[in-house]
Design a protein around this motif. Structure first.
Motif, short mmCIF file in Angstrom:
data_model
loop_
_atom_site.label_atom_id
_atom_site.label_comp_id
_atom_site.label_asym_id
_atom_site.label_seq_id
_atom_site.Cartn_x
_atom_site.Cartn_y
_atom_site.Cartn_z
N ASP A 176 57.03 20.94 49.03
CA ASP A 176 58.42 21.15 48.98
C ASP A 176 59.20 20.51 47.65
OD1 ASP A 176 57.80 22.07 51.48
OD2 ASP A 176 59.57 21.11 52.40
N ASP A 177 58.37 19.35 47.27
CA ASP A 177 59.01 18.61 46.22
C ASP A 177 58.42 19.41 44.96
OD1 ASP A 177 60.39 16.66 47.46
OD2 ASP A 177 58.97 15.14 47.57
N VAL A 178 57.04 19.70 45.01
CA VAL A 178 56.63 20.47 43.83
C VAL A 178 57.48 21.76 43.65
CG1 VAL A 178 54.76 21.65 42.85
CG2 VAL A 178 54.28 19.65 44.37
N ALA A 179 57.70 22.31 44.69
CA ALA A 179 58.74 23.82 44.46
C ALA A 179 60.04 23.29 43.93
CB ALA A 179 58.67 24.31 45.84
N ALA A 180 60.56 22.04 44.42
CA ALA A 180 62.04 21.78 43.96
C ALA A 180 61.76 21.14 42.53
CB ALA A 180 62.36 20.40 44.78
N ALA A 181 60.82 20.81 42.06
CA ALA A 181 60.50 20.33 40.76
C ALA A 181 60.27 21.42 39.70
CB ALA A 181 59.44 19.39 40.51
N LYS A 182 59.96 22.60 40.08
CA LYS A 182 59.67 23.61 39.16
C LYS A 182 60.69 24.76 39.42
CE LYS A 182 54.53 23.24 39.46
NZ LYS A 182 53.38 24.19 40.00
N PHE A 183 61.38 24.85 40.50
CA PHE A 183 62.17 25.93 40.65
C PHE A 183 63.43 26.09 39.54
CE2 PHE A 183 66.12 27.82 42.77
CZ PHE A 183 65.61 29.06 43.10
N GLY A 184 63.36 27.05 38.90
CA GLY A 184 64.38 27.13 37.84
C GLY A 184 64.16 26.88 36.62
N THR A 185 62.83 26.42 36.54
CA THR A 185 62.21 26.31 35.23
C THR A 185 61.05 26.96 34.72
OG1 THR A 185 60.23 24.67 36.15
CG2 THR A 185 62.52 23.76 36.11
N SER A 186 60.52 26.73 33.53
CA SER A 186 59.59 27.54 33.11
C SER A 186 58.01 27.37 33.56
CB SER A 186 59.43 27.72 31.49
OG SER A 186 59.21 26.26 31.15
N SER A 187 57.98 26.18 34.56
CA SER A 187 56.86 25.89 35.11
C SER A 187 56.42 26.68 36.04
CB SER A 187 56.98 24.39 35.63
OG SER A 187 57.44 23.38 34.60
N PRO A 188 54.94 27.29 35.99
CA PRO A 188 54.64 28.09 36.79
C PRO A 188 54.18 27.55 38.13
CG PRO A 188 53.01 27.79 35.38
CD PRO A 188 54.12 26.91 34.81
N ILE A 189 54.06 28.32 39.17
CA ILE A 189 53.53 27.81 40.38
C ILE A 189 52.03 27.59 40.29
CG2 ILE A 189 52.94 28.62 42.96
CD1 ILE A 189 55.74 29.78 43.04
N ASP A 190 51.31 28.85 39.68
CA ASP A 190 49.98 28.46 39.46
C ASP A 190 49.42 27.87 38.07
OD1 ASP A 190 48.44 30.41 41.33
OD2 ASP A 190 50.09 31.61 40.67
N ASP A 191 48.87 26.85 38.39
CA ASP A 191 48.55 25.85 37.27
C ASP A 191 47.02 25.87 37.31
OD1 ASP A 191 48.27 23.90 35.24
OD2 ASP A 191 49.62 22.67 36.02
N PRO A 192 46.19 26.80 36.50
CA PRO A 192 44.77 26.77 36.75
C PRO A 192 44.02 25.52 36.20
CG PRO A 192 45.55 28.90 36.00
CD PRO A 192 46.68 27.94 35.93
N ALA A 193 44.69 25.01 35.00
CA ALA A 193 44.07 23.99 34.24
C ALA A 193 44.21 22.48 35.32
CB ALA A 193 44.89 23.59 32.93
N ARG A 194 45.40 22.34 35.98
CA ARG A 194 45.56 21.41 36.72
C ARG A 194 44.68 21.38 38.02
NH1 ARG A 194 46.53 15.97 38.06
NH2 ARG A 194 47.59 15.90 40.18
N GLU A 195 44.71 22.50 38.64
CA GLU A 195 43.81 22.71 39.73
C GLU A 195 42.43 22.38 39.45
OE1 GLU A 195 44.66 26.93 40.97
OE2 GLU A 195 46.82 26.43 40.95
N GLN A 196 41.87 22.89 38.24
CA GLN A 196 40.60 22.87 37.96
C GLN A 196 40.24 21.02 37.73
OE1 GLN A 196 38.15 24.93 37.82
NE2 GLN A 196 36.78 23.02 38.21
N GLN A 197 41.22 20.47 37.33
CA GLN A 197 40.94 18.94 37.12
C GLN A 197 41.09 18.32 38.35
OE1 GLN A 197 44.69 17.23 35.60
NE2 GLN A 197 43.51 15.69 34.38
N VAL A 198 41.88 18.77 39.42
CA VAL A 198 41.89 18.14 40.71
C VAL A 198 40.53 18.52 41.48
CG1 VAL A 198 42.75 18.41 43.02
CG2 VAL A 198 44.46 18.24 41.15
#
Length: 202
Positions: A61-83
């Motif tokens: 929920d907080d991730v969504a709130a941080a990204k909503f209305g910005t250019s930050s995409p929901i999908d972040d393949p680089a971050r996901e692969q890092q995790v």
């Protein structure tokens, strides 16, 4: 006894009653909830793991709130692969199968995106419900890193029960059903919880 306690007990009994006696091996743990309730948490031997899964979902929920209305995409393949790369390293160090751990965490990532997409759609349709503050993604990632470590610890602690398909399925049903009631999860978060736990057993 509170209404919520009654609802949880009824859910646990319904789950247990839905299973025929012959479907559960004689070696399976008893289904009596009182043997496996965590203090303030979900039912079952997988309760602590499921509670952490729900906590991670709610961070979504907080991730969504941080990204909503910005250019930050929901999908972040680089971050996901890092995790996932970090998960594999930590899993090896803990003695957890790295492929199984990666599959579990891939489901956590997918579930988080279910939450984010659902909230984006809700807030777009109802702007008055959109968040008025934007959480810091750096702080959120610190929380997610902590949850990764704790979830891996629970994967290690529950290896025995998760390796047995039928007992694991029973315990997971008890844990997820009670967690949904305890946390008052709405339809979106219940859907995401189903996604998050699909690789737990087996």
């Amino acid at each position: 006894m509170s209404r919520k306690t009654i609802r949880i007990a009824a859910t646990a009994l319904a789950v247990a009653g839905a299973l025929s006696p012959t479907s559960v091996p004689a070696t399976a743990a008893p289904l009596t909830p009182e043997l496996a309730i965590t203090t303030g948490g979900s039912f079952g031997r997988l309760g602590p793991l499921t509670d952490l899964v729900v906590e991670r979902l709610l961070v979504g929920d907080d991730v969504a709130a941080a990204k909503f209305g910005t250019s930050s995409p929901i999908d972040d393949p680089a971050r996901e692969q890092q995790v996932l790369d970090q998960v594999r390293k930590q899993a090896v160090a803990l003695g957890v199968a790295p492929d199984a751990a990666a599959a579990f965490f891939r489901d956590q990532i997918t579930a988080s995106k279910v939450v984010q997409r659902g909230l984006f759609a809700r807030w777009t349709a109802h702007p008055d419900e959109a968040p008025t503050t934007r959480p810091d993604l750096g702080q959120i990632r610190t929380r997610l890193d902590r949850l990764t470590t704790e979830l891996l610890g629970q994967l290690k602690a529950t290896q025995d029960v998760r390796a047995q398909r039928v007992p694991c399925t029973v315990q997971l049903a008890l844990a997820t059903a009670s967690a949904a009631v305890l946390q008052d999860l709405d339809a979106l978060h219940r859907q995401a919880l189903g996604t998050a736990v699909r690789s737990t057993c087996g």
